[in-house]
Design a protein around this motif. Structure first.
Motif, mmCIF file in Angstrom:
data_model
loop_
_atom_site.group_PDB
_atom_site.id
_atom_site.type_symbol
_atom_site.label_atom_id
_atom_site.label_comp_id
_atom_site.label_asym_id
_atom_site.label_seq_id
_atom_site.Cartn_x
_atom_site.Cartn_y
_atom_site.Cartn_z
ATOM 1 N N MET A 138 -7.279 -41.873 37.149
ATOM 2 C CA MET A 138 -6.203 -41.420 36.249
ATOM 3 C C MET A 138 -6.838 -40.827 34.993
ATOM 4 O O MET A 138 -6.747 -41.387 33.897
ATOM 5 N N PRO A 139 -7.501 -39.676 35.127
ATOM 6 C CA PRO A 139 -8.316 -39.124 34.026
ATOM 7 C C PRO A 139 -7.520 -38.755 32.775
ATOM 8 O O PRO A 139 -8.113 -38.624 31.700
ATOM 9 N N LYS A 140 -6.197 -38.592 32.893
ATOM 10 C CA LYS A 140 -5.393 -38.254 31.717
ATOM 11 C C LYS A 140 -4.959 -39.487 30.926
ATOM 12 O O LYS A 140 -4.345 -39.359 29.866
ATOM 13 N N SER A 141 -5.237 -40.675 31.455
ATOM 14 C CA SER A 141 -4.812 -41.908 30.794
ATOM 15 C C SER A 141 -5.836 -42.338 29.752
ATOM 16 O O SER A 141 -7.032 -42.080 29.883
ATOM 17 N N ASP A 142 -5.335 -43.007 28.718
ATOM 18 C CA ASP A 142 -6.237 -43.597 27.740
ATOM 19 C C ASP A 142 -6.146 -45.119 27.818
ATOM 20 O O ASP A 142 -5.325 -45.677 28.557
ATOM 21 N N VAL A 143 -7.026 -45.795 27.075
ATOM 22 C CA VAL A 143 -7.156 -47.253 27.152
ATOM 23 C C VAL A 143 -7.116 -47.834 25.750
ATOM 24 O O VAL A 143 -7.827 -47.370 24.852
ATOM 25 N N PHE A 144 -6.269 -48.858 25.557
ATOM 26 C CA PHE A 144 -6.235 -49.624 24.321
ATOM 27 C C PHE A 144 -6.859 -50.992 24.591
ATOM 28 O O PHE A 144 -6.460 -51.682 25.544
ATOM 29 N N ILE A 145 -7.814 -51.378 23.762
ATOM 30 C CA ILE A 145 -8.438 -52.695 23.885
ATOM 31 C C ILE A 145 -7.988 -53.546 22.707
ATOM 32 O O ILE A 145 -8.398 -53.315 21.563
ATOM 33 N N LEU A 146 -7.108 -54.504 22.957
ATOM 34 C CA LEU A 146 -6.613 -55.396 21.919
ATOM 35 C C LEU A 146 -7.651 -56.487 21.700
ATOM 36 O O LEU A 146 -8.068 -57.156 22.649
ATOM 37 N N THR A 147 -8.065 -56.673 20.454
ATOM 38 C CA THR A 147 -9.180 -57.590 20.218
ATOM 39 C C THR A 147 -9.037 -58.298 18.883
ATOM 40 O O THR A 147 -8.240 -57.895 18.016
ATOM 41 N N ASP A 148 -9.832 -59.330 18.707
ATOM 42 C CA ASP A 148 -9.910 -60.077 17.458
ATOM 43 C C ASP A 148 -10.554 -59.186 16.394
ATOM 44 O O ASP A 148 -11.622 -58.626 16.621
ATOM 45 N N PRO A 149 -9.924 -59.024 15.223
ATOM 46 C CA PRO A 149 -10.539 -58.201 14.168
ATOM 47 C C PRO A 149 -11.931 -58.680 13.776
ATOM 48 O O PRO A 149 -12.752 -57.877 13.304
#
Length: 384
Positions: A138-149
């Motif tokens: 899915m090359p048009k998709s992006d990724v969000f990585i939710l993480t501890d600040p």
């Protein structure tokens, strides 16, 4: 006197008549316990790829393999859906003393292919492979990585956004925090829509140990009337797996998904806090769904999609066999890999196989052949 002596012998052996069956049952139970424990102690976890027979051979609608070659290659097609799709996962790095002692560090290294990893590097490698598969299928998709600040997480890759959200990311609370982070993320998306900044962008919340092996855009195109989607399996106690949750990116879809997850979080806190490290979220999910008066849990026994209204949300239930497939470990009934599998989930001691699968795909560029590798190796227990 002889009669008296006979009675004495009878009275002497009388307790044995009652005690002997109990003693024999205890010995039998002990032998059974030892026999059951032996395989567990001898159950080896491998630090290299192990291949076995490919299950499901000769069965219809199942991947057929000849060695590591797929005989009935699955057709992978790009989605024609107009709206974009983003993947969202929760990931953090734990302080493992940064491997202060060199000798200790060397003893904890693992090797996959030509690369060696410390525990932290291993986790990062899994995260990178998770992103790699998305960018291939899915090359048009992006990724969000939710993480501890507070986490020193860096991912300088195109289409990847590090998204800090405050919370409790300790190992004992991570599953609880994951739901909180999902809710916070959805709240921020709603705020953007209310300010006229948002556009229609669908979301797929997943674990980081999955491989997306086919485009998922058709979910939002083919099923028009759902707000969020869950994956189910024929498991009485844990029918829902929280490693895959799709949310329609309309304001109404985001709002109803947020309210649904808030109810899951409430149940999690009130009923399953003792399982906050693992499984609590899945137990809470199942409770919210199965406690709905009109819900029929028998629908989980058939691997067919269906839609139900739960707590004000239209929930699409998708079969794990297609959208959250896990290679089984050990013996038991196993009917191979469906030809329409979209997502492979490397749960438990299958992380090594995830990295090995990517290495294989990198050299062959054939997803169907790679799926044969997973099918033939997935029942092996690995060292991570």
């Amino acid at each position: 006197m002889r009669a008296c002596g006979g009675w004495r012998r009878f009275l002497f052996f009388l307790p044995l008549v009652f005690f002997l069956p109990y003693l024999l049952s205890v010995l039998e139970l002990h032998e059974k316990s030892v026999a059951e424990d032996l395989p567990r102690k001898n159950r080896q976890k491998f630090d290299h790829l192990i291949l076995g027979p490919a299950a499901g051979q000769g069965l219809p609608n199942r991947l057929q393999c000849q060695g590591l070659k797929a005989l009935n290659k699955t057709s992978f097609q790009a989605s024609s859906i107009g709206n974009s799709i983003s993947f969202v996962t929760v990931f953090t790095i734990y302080n493992t003393s940064l491997d202060v002692h060199v000798d200790s560090r060397a003893s904890k290294m693992v090797t996959v292919g030509n690369a060696s990893y410390s525990k932290t590097e291993r986790s990062m490698a899994i995260l990178n492979v998770f992103i790699n598969f998305i960018q291939v299928t899915m090359p048009k998709s992006d990724v969000f990585i939710l993480t501890d600040p507070a986490s020193d997480l860096s991912m300088p890759r195109k289409g990847v956004t590090i998204y800090p959200i405050h919370g409790e990311y300790s190992r004992d609370k991570l599953m609880l925090q994951r739901i909180r982070s999902y809710i916070t993320f959805l709240e921020r998306r709603l705020r953007e829509h209310s300010q006229g900044q948002g556009h229609i962008n669908h979301y797929v919340f997943t674990d980081a140990d999955i491989a997306v092996v086919d485009d998922l855009g058709h979910i939002f195109h083919d099923y028009q009337n759902f707000h969020l989607a869950l994956t189910f399996r024929n498991n009485k106690d844990q029918p829902l797996n929280s490693g895959f949750i799709a949310v329609r990116g309309t304001p109404d879809g985001i709002l109803r998904a947020k309210i649904f997850l808030e109810e899951v979080l409430r149940v999690y806190r009130s009923k399953y806090t003792n399982a906050s490290r693992m499984l609590g979220d899945q137990l809470a999910l199942a409770w919210v769904v199965k406690s709905h008066p009109s819900f029929d849990a028998r629908r989980f026994t058939k691997a067919q999609p269906f839609v139900e209204d739960i707590t004000g949300a239209s929930v699409l239930f998708l079969p794990c066999t297609t959208y959250n497939w896990t290679p089984p470990e050990g013996a038991g009934q196993f009917h191979g890999m469906p030809l329409d599998v979209k997502v492979v989930h490397f749960k438990g001691s299958r992380k090594r196989l995830m990295l090995e699968s990517w290495n294989f795909f990198s050299s062959s560029s054939d997803i169907s052949d790679m799926l044969c590798l997973i099918l033939m190796s997935g029942r092996t227990k690995y060292d991570f």
